[in-house]
Write a protein that holds these residues in place. Structure first.
Motif, PDB file in Angstrom:
ATOM      1  N   CYS A 157      -6.971   3.492   6.602  1.00 33.59           N
ATOM      2  CA  CYS A 157      -5.868   3.880   5.704  1.00 33.59           C
ATOM      3  C   CYS A 157      -6.387   4.853   4.657  1.00 33.59           C
ATOM      4  O   CYS A 157      -7.552   4.790   4.245  1.00 33.59           O
ATOM      5  CB  CYS A 157      -5.292   2.632   5.061  1.00 33.59           C
ATOM      6  SG  CYS A 157      -3.988   3.012   3.871  1.00 33.59           S
ATOM      7  N   CYS A 159      -6.753  -0.437  -0.146  1.00 28.86           N
ATOM      8  CA  CYS A 159      -6.077  -1.002   1.022  1.00 28.86           C
ATOM      9  C   CYS A 159      -7.116  -1.507   2.008  1.00 28.86           C
ATOM     10  O   CYS A 159      -8.196  -0.920   2.165  1.00 28.86           O
ATOM     11  CB  CYS A 159      -5.215   0.076   1.675  1.00 28.86           C
ATOM     12  SG  CYS A 159      -4.363  -0.508   3.157  1.00 28.86           S
ATOM     13  N   CYS A 218       0.842  -1.191   0.000  1.00 30.58           N
ATOM     14  CA  CYS A 218       0.000   0.000   0.000  1.00 30.58           C
ATOM     15  C   CYS A 218       0.879   1.243   0.000  1.00 30.58           C
ATOM     16  O   CYS A 218       1.884   1.301   0.707  1.00 30.58           O
ATOM     17  CB  CYS A 218      -0.912  -0.017   1.231  1.00 30.58           C
ATOM     18  SG  CYS A 218      -1.852   1.507   1.455  1.00 30.58           S
ATOM     19  N   ALA A 241       0.089   4.131   1.083  1.00 33.60           N
ATOM     20  CA  ALA A 241      -0.121   4.999   2.245  1.00 33.60           C
ATOM     21  C   ALA A 241       0.441   4.394   3.523  1.00 33.60           C
ATOM     22  O   ALA A 241       1.126   5.069   4.298  1.00 33.60           O
ATOM     23  CB  ALA A 241      -1.607   5.290   2.429  1.00 33.60           C
ATOM     24  N   CYS A 242       0.152   3.069   3.744  1.00 33.71           N
ATOM     25  CA  CYS A 242       0.550   2.508   5.026  1.00 33.71           C
ATOM     26  C   CYS A 242       1.603   1.439   4.886  1.00 33.71           C
ATOM     27  O   CYS A 242       2.004   0.833   5.881  1.00 33.71           O
ATOM     28  CB  CYS A 242      -0.666   1.940   5.764  1.00 33.71           C
ATOM     29  SG  CYS A 242      -1.438   0.556   4.912  1.00 33.71           S
ATOM     30  N   LYS A 271      -5.638   4.922   1.632  1.00 39.78           N
ATOM     31  CA  LYS A 271      -5.843   4.242   0.351  1.00 39.78           C
ATOM     32  C   LYS A 271      -7.002   3.246   0.424  1.00 39.78           C
ATOM     33  O   LYS A 271      -7.174   2.442  -0.484  1.00 39.78           O
ATOM     34  CB  LYS A 271      -4.556   3.490  -0.053  1.00 39.78           C
ATOM     35  CG  LYS A 271      -3.462   4.421  -0.521  1.00 39.78           C
ATOM     36  CD  LYS A 271      -3.868   5.108  -1.817  1.00 39.78           C
ATOM     37  CE  LYS A 271      -2.747   6.049  -2.299  1.00 39.78           C
ATOM     38  NZ  LYS A 271      -3.143   6.739  -3.557  1.00 39.78           N
ATOM     39  N   VAL A 284      -6.463  -1.951   5.237  1.00 40.43           N
ATOM     40  CA  VAL A 284      -6.155  -1.522   6.603  1.00 40.43           C
ATOM     41  C   VAL A 284      -7.187  -0.480   7.041  1.00 40.43           C
ATOM     42  O   VAL A 284      -7.490   0.454   6.304  1.00 40.43           O
ATOM     43  CB  VAL A 284      -4.729  -0.948   6.675  1.00 40.43           C
ATOM     44  CG1 VAL A 284      -4.451  -0.407   8.071  1.00 40.43           C
ATOM     45  CG2 VAL A 284      -3.723  -2.027   6.305  1.00 40.43           C
TER      46      VAL A 284
HETATM   47 ZN    ZN Z   1      -2.911   1.175   3.398  1.00 41.54          ZN
END
Ligand code: ZN
Ligand code: ZN
Length: 194
Positions: free
Chosen positions: A44, A39, A21, A23-24, A46, A41
């Motif tokens: 997150c 994503c 990902c 972003a994370c 994304k 998560v």
């Molecule tokens: Zn993420």
């Protein structure tokens, strides 16, 4: 970096390239990332935007926190004074306690009341005098008739008299029972035997 995809909880094959990902930096299977639409998560940036549970921003979280937390609001002194019940006026009359007169007791001798004044509830299971007499004649030495009629103390007394004397005094308990069979007209609740 974690070794499992958070979407399917499975590890990554060595030849499989994990999709990380942006972003994370959480690795996903490419299929899992595509299936979720972003994503997986929680929170997150994304995460897919069409799923509200994963698209909650920090601002939304801060707004939703009071609703999630069930803690009551801090007490407001101005409110608590208005909510408090008004004090009882000093001149109010005391609450009258109605006490019912004690039920009239009929003539009794040795704990055997002769007349019953107890009201008979319609749903009360009536004990029959026939059963009382039969139990007293055949099992009176053990107090069974008194257990049946609700005279538990007398029943225990007769049973103990018989059992503790190893039946040597069973005749005494039995005569006691025969006397009761002749004079008892109501059960332990004061309800006349049918
Ligand atoms: Zn993420
Ligand atoms: Zn996966």
């Amino acid at each position: 970096m974690t070794s499992a995809c958070p979407y399917c909880r499975c590890g990554f094959e060595p030849e499989e390239e994990a999709l990380t990902c942006e972003a994370c930096a959480t690795p996903h299977h490419a299929d899992c990332y595509a299936e979720n639409g972003g994503c997986t998560v929680f929170g997150c940036a994304k995460a897919p935007a069409d799923e509200p549970k994963v698209s909650i921003s920090s601002a939304d979280l801060s707004q939703a926190r009071p609703a999630v937390a069930a803690a009551p609001p801090p007490p407001n002194p101005a409110l608590t004074t208005s909510v408090a019940p008004p004090p009882r006026p000093p001149g109010a009359p005391p609450r009258i306690q109605v006490t019912e007169p004690a039920p009239e007791r009929g003539l009794s001798f040795g704990g055997y009341s002769a007349v019953s004044h107890a009201p008979i509830a319609p749903y009360t299971r009536r004990r029959t005098r026939t059963n009382y007499v039969l139990l007293g004649v055949f099992l009176g030495g053990l107090g069974v008739h008194n257990f049946y009629a609700g005279y538990t103390k007398r029943a225990v007394g007769q049973m103990l008299l018989t059992l503790l004397s190893f039946f040597f005094l069973g005749w005494a308990a039995w005569i006691w029972a025969l006397v009761e069979v002749c004079i008892v007209k109501q059960d332990g609740d004061g309800v006349p035997l049918l």
